[in-house]
Design a protein around this motif. Structure first.
Motif, PDB file in Angstrom:
ATOM      1  N   VAL A  49      56.262  25.105  45.707  1.00 53.25           N
ATOM      2  CA  VAL A  49      56.436  26.507  46.374  1.00 53.25           C
ATOM      3  C   VAL A  49      56.196  27.575  45.398  1.00 53.25           C
ATOM      4  O   VAL A  49      55.538  28.613  45.630  1.00 53.25           O
ATOM      5  N   ARG A  53      52.277  30.480  45.297  1.00 49.08           N
ATOM      6  CA  ARG A  53      52.160  31.966  45.272  1.00 49.08           C
ATOM      7  C   ARG A  53      50.798  32.298  44.718  1.00 49.08           C
ATOM      8  O   ARG A  53      50.660  32.208  43.756  1.00 49.08           O
ATOM      9  N   PRO A 270      51.841  23.014  57.523  1.00 53.32           N
ATOM     10  CA  PRO A 270      52.137  24.358  57.125  1.00 53.32           C
ATOM     11  C   PRO A 270      51.482  24.642  55.486  1.00 53.32           C
ATOM     12  O   PRO A 270      51.387  23.660  54.784  1.00 53.32           O
ATOM     13  N   LEU A 272      52.160  26.131  52.160  1.00 53.61           N
ATOM     14  CA  LEU A 272      53.157  26.734  51.318  1.00 53.61           C
ATOM     15  C   LEU A 272      52.901  28.023  50.876  1.00 53.61           C
ATOM     16  O   LEU A 272      53.916  28.588  50.286  1.00 53.61           O
ATOM     17  N   GLU A 274      52.529  30.644  52.453  1.00 53.91           N
ATOM     18  CA  GLU A 274      53.344  31.513  53.249  1.00 53.91           C
ATOM     19  C   GLU A 274      54.635  31.581  52.861  1.00 53.91           C
ATOM     20  O   GLU A 274      55.381  32.389  52.605  1.00 53.91           O
ATOM     21  N   GLU A 275      55.397  30.415  52.773  1.00 53.10           N
ATOM     22  CA  GLU A 275      56.664  30.188  52.230  1.00 53.10           C
ATOM     23  C   GLU A 275      56.962  30.813  50.846  1.00 53.10           C
ATOM     24  O   GLU A 275      57.847  31.474  50.508  1.00 53.10           O
ATOM     25  N   GLN A 278      57.025  34.510  51.083  1.00 50.73           N
ATOM     26  CA  GLN A 278      58.298  35.060  51.566  1.00 50.73           C
ATOM     27  C   GLN A 278      59.406  34.892  50.554  1.00 50.73           C
ATOM     28  O   GLN A 278      60.454  35.872  50.668  1.00 50.73           O
ATOM     29  N   ALA A 279      59.418  33.799  49.879  1.00 51.53           N
ATOM     30  CA  ALA A 279      60.328  33.639  48.853  1.00 51.53           C
ATOM     31  C   ALA A 279      60.363  34.946  47.824  1.00 51.53           C
ATOM     32  O   ALA A 279      61.356  35.131  47.184  1.00 51.53           O
TER      33      ALA A 279
END
Length: 283
Positions: A49, A53, A270, A272, A274-275, A278-279
């Motif tokens: 994760v 990014r 999914p 990752l 996107e996660e 968000q994080a």
């Protein structure tokens, strides 16, 4: 040609972070990166994760419960999730060179699979990279093993590119197949657990299918980070029985393989990134 990178990992998130950083800086980005985990702790997913990014392509993470080393199953899940035409396998403790994807794309030919090469980082070089050093390692780096594989000279690929069907030097790190061929073979044999021979057995069934092997040298290389003593392929390894039976029977498909995962992983998975976004966003 859409290219999928399938990265196998187990309990080494520090090395996996470097492998992902290497994939993020490719001169030609892959179409997707699939990390397939062989039952690690949550730290591995957290690493993915963080690294996802800003990644230049979708990043997918797969895992399964730990049941001892099940590399064949983990890789098959990565193949099942892959949407690309061409699948390049990488281990999570290997840092791809900057032109890794571009070289594999240029070298791919129908009716063949590709065995790539690796240089071996020393413990000192590995520590420097893990501490945040430059990912580019010179072929003249002190302590570098198999340093010739850190060289890149596409004009000389033809010297090593002849088609053949040798069993020597087969390894599922830096290994590339057309996905349609992997489907015909039913992927890796999941009867083979523990360490060793699942890559050679897959290649042998590829030969029975009519595929040829080509070796990518002086390009598409990876740097294998140092770790403890490697596994030793013992004569009493039960995977030998499967490997020898494959040769004797000239079978093409394994019984327990890729088809067990195709339906489960057929739908959108999914991304990752996107996660990760968000994080990282302020709350």
């Amino acid at each position: 040609m859409r290219t999928s990178i399938v990265v196998l990992t187990y309990e080494r998130p520090d090395a996996l972070a470097l492998a992902l950083r290497g994939l993020a800086r490719q001169s030609v980005a892959p179409d997707e990166v699939i990390i397939t985990d062989d039952g690690s702790s949550p730290a591995t997913r957290a690493c993915v994760v963080r690294e996802a990014r800003g990644f230049p392509c979708p990043v997918v993470f797969l895992t399964h419960d730990r049941g001892g080393p099940r590399m064949s199953r983990a890789r098959n899940r990565g193949i099942a999730a892959a949407r690309g035409d061409y699948v390049i396998f990488l281990d999570g403790d290997q840092v791809p060179s900057r032109h890794f994807v571009a070289d594999h794309r240029a070298f791919a030919r129908p009716g063949t699979f590709v065995q790539g090469s690796r240089a071996l980082a020393s413990a000192e070089t590995t520590a420097r990279l893990l501490a945040g050093g430059d990912l580019d390692v010179s072929p003249l780096e002190p302590g570098l093993g198999r340093r010739r594989h850190a060289l890149r000279a596409p004009a000389l690929w033809w010297l090593f590119a002849r088609r053949h069907r040798s069993r020597r030097g087969l390894k599922s790190c830096n290994f590339a197949f057309w996905r349609d061929d992997l489907v015909r073979l039913n992927g890796f044999d999941e009867e083979m657990t523990g360490w060793g021979l699942e890559d050679g057995e897959l290649a042998q069934r590829g030969y029975h299918l009519g595929l040829w092997r080509r070796d990518l040298r002086l390009g598409g290389g990876v740097l294998h980070l140092w770790h403890g003593p490697p596994g030793v392929l013992r004569d009493d390894n039960p995977n030998w029985l499967i490997y020898d039976a494959t040769i004797a029977s000239r079978r093409v498909r394994c019984t327990r393989g890729l088809d067990a995962h195709l339906a489960e992983l057929a739908g959108p998975l999914p991304d990752l990134r996107e996660e990760a976004d968000q994080a990282a966003s302020p709350r």
